[in-house]
Design an enzyme around this catalytic site. Sequence first.
Site, short mmCIF file in Angstrom:
data_model
loop_
_atom_site.label_atom_id
_atom_site.label_comp_id
_atom_site.label_asym_id
_atom_site.label_seq_id
_atom_site.Cartn_x
_atom_site.Cartn_y
_atom_site.Cartn_z
N GLY B 475 4.27 11.01 -13.32
CA GLY B 475 4.73 11.84 -12.22
C GLY B 475 5.13 10.98 -11.04
O GLY B 475 5.54 11.45 -9.99
N ALA B 518 6.53 -0.07 -11.02
CA ALA B 518 7.85 -0.35 -10.43
C ALA B 518 8.09 -1.85 -10.42
O ALA B 518 9.17 -2.32 -10.79
CB ALA B 518 7.93 0.22 -9.02
N ARG B 636 10.62 -2.48 -1.04
CA ARG B 636 11.77 -1.63 -1.34
C ARG B 636 11.29 -0.28 -1.86
O ARG B 636 10.46 -0.23 -2.77
CB ARG B 636 12.56 -2.33 -2.45
CG ARG B 636 13.83 -1.66 -2.82
CD ARG B 636 14.95 -2.49 -2.26
NE ARG B 636 16.13 -1.68 -2.09
CZ ARG B 636 17.24 -1.90 -2.77
NH1 ARG B 636 17.28 -2.88 -3.65
NH2 ARG B 636 18.28 -1.15 -2.55
N ASN B 639 13.28 5.15 -4.65
CA ASN B 639 13.85 6.50 -4.56
C ASN B 639 13.18 7.17 -3.37
O ASN B 639 11.97 7.40 -3.37
CB ASN B 639 13.57 7.27 -5.86
CG ASN B 639 14.13 8.69 -5.82
OD1 ASN B 639 14.03 9.40 -4.83
ND2 ASN B 639 14.71 9.12 -6.93
N LYS B 709 6.88 -2.96 -3.80
CA LYS B 709 5.47 -3.36 -3.78
C LYS B 709 4.57 -2.40 -4.55
O LYS B 709 3.42 -2.71 -4.83
CB LYS B 709 4.98 -3.47 -2.34
CG LYS B 709 5.49 -4.72 -1.62
CD LYS B 709 4.90 -4.81 -0.22
CE LYS B 709 5.17 -6.19 0.40
NZ LYS B 709 4.64 -6.28 1.78
N GLY B 710 5.06 -1.22 -4.85
CA GLY B 710 4.20 -0.25 -5.54
C GLY B 710 3.56 0.69 -4.54
O GLY B 710 2.97 0.24 -3.56
N GLU B 713 -0.86 3.95 -4.81
CA GLU B 713 -2.23 4.00 -4.34
C GLU B 713 -2.43 3.83 -2.84
O GLU B 713 -3.42 4.31 -2.30
CB GLU B 713 -3.06 2.97 -5.12
CG GLU B 713 -3.29 3.46 -6.54
CD GLU B 713 -3.65 2.36 -7.52
OE1 GLU B 713 -4.83 2.27 -7.87
OE2 GLU B 713 -2.76 1.62 -7.95
#
Lengths: 329, 746, 380
Positions: B475, B518, B636, B639, B709-710, B713
């Site tokens: 998700g 990512a 970055r 989306n 960077k993700g 979390e």
Amino acid sequence: MHPFSYRQASDEQSALSGVSGQPGAAYLAGGTTLIDLMKLDVQKPSQLIDITPLPWTKITELPGGGVSIGAMVRNSDLAHSEIIMTRYPVLSEALLSGASPQLRKMATTGGNLLQRTRCYYFRDITTPCNKREPGSGCSAMDGYNRIHAILGTSKHCIATHPSDMCVALTALDATIVTRGAKGERRIPINEFYFTPGDHPERENVLEPGELITAVELPAMPFTGRSHYRKVRDRASYAFALSSAAVALDIQGGVIKDARIAMGGVGTKPWRALDAEKALIGKTAGPDAYKAAAEAALHGAKTHKDNAFKVELAKRTVIRALTMAAQKTA
Amino acid sequence: MNETMDAAVGKPMDRVDGRLKVTGGAKYAAEFPLPNLAHAVMITSTIAKGRVAKMDTSAADAAPGVIKVLTPMNAPRLPNDPSYSPGGASGRPQDRKLSVLQNSAVYYNNEPIGLVIAETLEQAMHAAALVQVEYKEEKPALNMGREKKNAYKPKAANQEPTDTHRGDITSGQRDASRRVEQTYTTPMENHNPMEPHATTAVWDGDDRLTVYDATQGVFGVQNVLSRIFALPKSNVRCVSYFVGGGFGCKGSVWSHIPLAAMAAKSVGRPVKLSLTRAQMFGMVGYRPQTEQDLMVAAKSDGAITASSHASWSNTSTFDEFVEPTAAVTRILYESPAQETSHRLVRLNYGTPTFMRAPGESPGTFAIETAMDELAYSLKMDPVQLRLRNYAEVDPESKKPWSSKSLRECYKVGAEKFGWDKRTPAPRSMTAPDGRLLGMGMASATYPVRRSAASALARLLPDGTAYVQAGTQDLGTGTYTIMTQIAADALGLPVERVRFELGDTEMPETPVSGGSQTAASTGSAVKQAGLAARDQAVQIALADPSSPLHGMSAADLDVKNGMIFVKAQPDKGETYAELIARQKLPKIEAKIQSKPGEEKNQYALHSFGAVFVEVLVDPDLGEIRLNRIVGAYGAGRILNAKTGRSQLIGGVVYGVGMAMMEHTIPDPRTGRIVNRDLGEYHVPVNADIPDIDITFVDEVDTIINPVGAKGIGEIGITGVVAAIGNAVYHATGVRVRDLPITLDKII
Amino acid sequence: MEHGAAATACPSDPALAPGSLAPDFRLSHPRNASLSLSDLRGQPVVLAFYPPGWDPSRGEQIAQYNKILTQLPNLHAELMDFSVDGDWYDLRFAREQMRLPFLANPSPQPEIAQLYGAEGREALFVIDADGVIQWSYRAPVGVPPKTEDLVEALRLIAPQPKEETAAPKAPRMALTRRDFIAATLAMAFALTLGAHAAQAEPEAARMGATPMAPAMGVSGGDTMPITLTVNDAAHDLQIDPRATVLDALRERIGMTGSKKGCDHGQCGACTVLVDGRRVLSCLSLAVAQQGKKITTIEGLAQGETLHPMQQAFLTNDGYQRGYCTPGQIMSAVGLLTEPVGPEDADVRENMSGNLCRCGAYPNIVAAIQDVRKANTNASV
């Protein structure tokens, strides 16, 4: 879920005859309590009589000014009924604070009266529970009991009655109309429920097979000035830690009559008669409300995790009274 | 390799899998209609320690529709038993000790002890209730306070050192004018994804196994099952196209997965095993309870001189998991002297596991609450205190940050929130309706992780492409962002790229955990796309019939599926034309992408700042969130739409942790009393206010090829403390024990 | 039975009822000669319709094709990919530079789907050698027919297996039309049933579905005949009285759009509409719903056009994992007809029966408010 046979009742007679003499038979209405508990194996009926086709779906004015609510009226329909919203706002507010929109669409008036406790241990068949299995012991007493009752408890059971609707009905002096083998009975709601005492398994006065057909609200001129206040752990969709249903008859700033019932704290929907007495004749205001709240919680007995409920319940009563008083009768 | 223009990456594109999700067409693990499917239902223990002495299955065996009842007494022995063996606890998720009916030991309540397989779900559930179990019971260890004396030091705290020590704490404390020393506690919490764990297992002969599993890592499932059943990896396939939430609990292989495979094998039919909601409280991990002793000492100007963070958390009696709460304290602020430590207490509960920002979630609650307490003690603005101690480099390793925008986050967040309107004194602000108004803030942070990942990009004769990587979409938008990355890399519009995932037949990628998908899989997808595109370019250059023949790759670009001369954009040809003329079935590239030296040279972290406004009923103690503002520097954002959703989701998870989540074991039996969604409260819609998310611009060319960077979390970090700090500001009551419920403040 | 259901679903299409002649059409293909359905007379044909759009489980299907294709004579090739191209599925093979078209209509040319009443949905028509429809199935996206029904239909029309073991060497493009049709049939079968269909021996498939012998009294094996009306289609089921609507939908009818999150009325993921009211299907017994109209997430879209609420969830990103989404959307659709105030706070309160662990609440509220505002504007 244990196996059962299923049958739809076409009318009152077929419902009653379907259950009479069948100890394992149970009525199915909205199903929100029964199916849930059957999945947990807490209830194991061998036969379900589906009474949803029965025609008790009307809300009608009674000749004396009261209102009769059919047992099959769904909670959402009752809450949004014009006559309830204007004459008995406390009931509408209580209903809308209960459960979720979907559950309110399913749950019936009669079924809600028979809602079972949310005590963790009652709902877990692997733990002792006097209500579920008389004599097996009470796991809540020395277990985790933050949600449990502080009024009406016994040494055998401290389970809370979970309903919001019933608290409002209790404040409104509702009468429960039933039909059974002995014909029609009319039971004042304050005599409908038992406190657990030595028999937590007996929760109300209904005889086996007896069917609730309607709930009647008496004419009470001041119930427009009524209010339900619920306090819970999240903003919606949670059972009450404490709640209060109140109605006030204030004339010239003096309280002529009052109704107070509490939820989330009692082993049954808790009518606070002493608190009502404490209000009558007093000037409406914080002092009177505080005195009433003290009276309402008199004799409260707490356990390890629910001591906070005493103070919380008092404040809930005070808040409900304050809000009701601000309404125009 | 040429860099490409970013036509798709970053855009707020609707999810490519959105249509399937809104029509009910997305298939989750329990929804594959296999012929001849049998239903399995688990039987679990009702004691916390001891062993199963006897299981009477006669009534269940005789019940209608029952095919088989498996117990520790009759279950097939597995080639490689993943059960607990003394000294075998490594703590690695791929080596979880499982309860798969290989012995009769019971280590926790609600542990798998049997399995009923029947024709229908109703029959299986009923039969499971008919099994009579007798135990030989022993006294369990259930109370962390009582067992703390037996705490031990684990070898590592997740991937971080167990303990750290820098500088001189004593002299640091001596130099300080103010000191906060407090203990913060957090309870067990359960992930409770909406989709229950479920596995559908199918055997093809004796040695080929396929499982449809709700998992965050298909390759982990393949690995563990191939080991347990002694099969070549290539004989085990795991499929997971859609996962209805994980948050960490679906990152490990738990007992039900091999049990489903065992059941399918023993009845010779496909078997579906879904856990009930109640069964998700114990055997599939949870966040352990923590006790954290914090000390922060500072000079009157706010400069921290010493700090310490000693943390205890519980693990199971048979396996190991460390909640690395102190890791965040090591990197968040300058502190010349510091000590941190992690200790574990063994209790008779299931093994805890990674739960959304493990370590950082309870860790930021502790350190960021302590910082608020320090700010009050110093009479200093909480933002100013944090800026005063801003870590320009990683205070522990002294490595420079690859990028850090926390200062900008404080600024943007405070401005958007209107922090300057806050009057610092507790109970000094009220809302028009008379409720107490509180404002609180905290810092957020999460490390940047990346693992090796592979991807395949294939250009097809019709001018479309498909790209595969065996990753998962929880998700998080993986389907969508990978499509965007691949489209840009290949020079195709997104409509002409199909991205596929969730299958071990596809190129291998890591588990979707630690916010690394990512960065890891995204890098692989990008590089595979670029490689396929370069291959096409090379083929065109070498083809005498191509209008591009003989030119140099540096002069070319690809857009809209057309390879063209940069200086003369109408000169060129499409992929489709090239492939047709070459009579190729495809042009493809499969690559593996790995992290480089960046982790050794730089400290890699995301940061953010979160600001919360609460309204508290002065009498009833009801806490309502009024608004939340978060600003994040997370590299970055691939989306803008799904990225915002992810941060909102993280914040909402933090709201649950702060205000309601609490897994409550019965003190005598270790049985979780609130093992359902009626009593284990997670936030409902009415709990959640407007959440304003800002991503500050952050270009990081060091971390990985996609620069992301993700963001899975970081959203949950900080918000818990910010809520607590706001409640303190509103009420003057400091709650150091989660969750912050009304009974603690009235 | 589901084929009965299909007939009920499209009462205006008697021409498509079993026993009638399949409407003819012409398929054109950019690279292959065009072909009419009537050209295939003399052999049974299966027509498969799939909704357009992306579906990750196609990867699963490709793997299945490989398995099936290896079992077909004259074809020793590894399948690399299939793609949707016009009215055809193009299959590409690794060694053989060959494309194999399959009769399938993913409906960029909507007229054929229209002809068969199959716009925006999965549909399957089993047509015998005389061109007569023997069996048909039309369902919303993601809803497969029952294995045993389809197997039975296929058995009825399938050509008798011939001992054709001495197949000629497999030259390129040596596929005969007969093979093509056999492959078509197998393909449709695989597409419809998903994974592992190839392993499904008809006998085995039927064994699992054999109804239990009726037992006396209440033993757990008793079933009752009921008709569930779901999305305007009638489903005749022999069902255990214990089965909830949710389990009947998911495990019997094969409609898995309604989700099981808690099974106790505590999460809302199973929300469906019954006679237009939103209720929890996990607390509703299937046997108690006769004569009522159930609407599920699969029944909201009109063909390929999404319901405005579905579109609003998509546009507003009102989901992440998607597991609570069908329940959220059904609840939101139910809310539209209820007395709910205009404010965001009203929506929040009235959507609080639907948990979303991903925390998409702000986007869900935005989606619902978009639809409500559009409705208000439309009605003014």
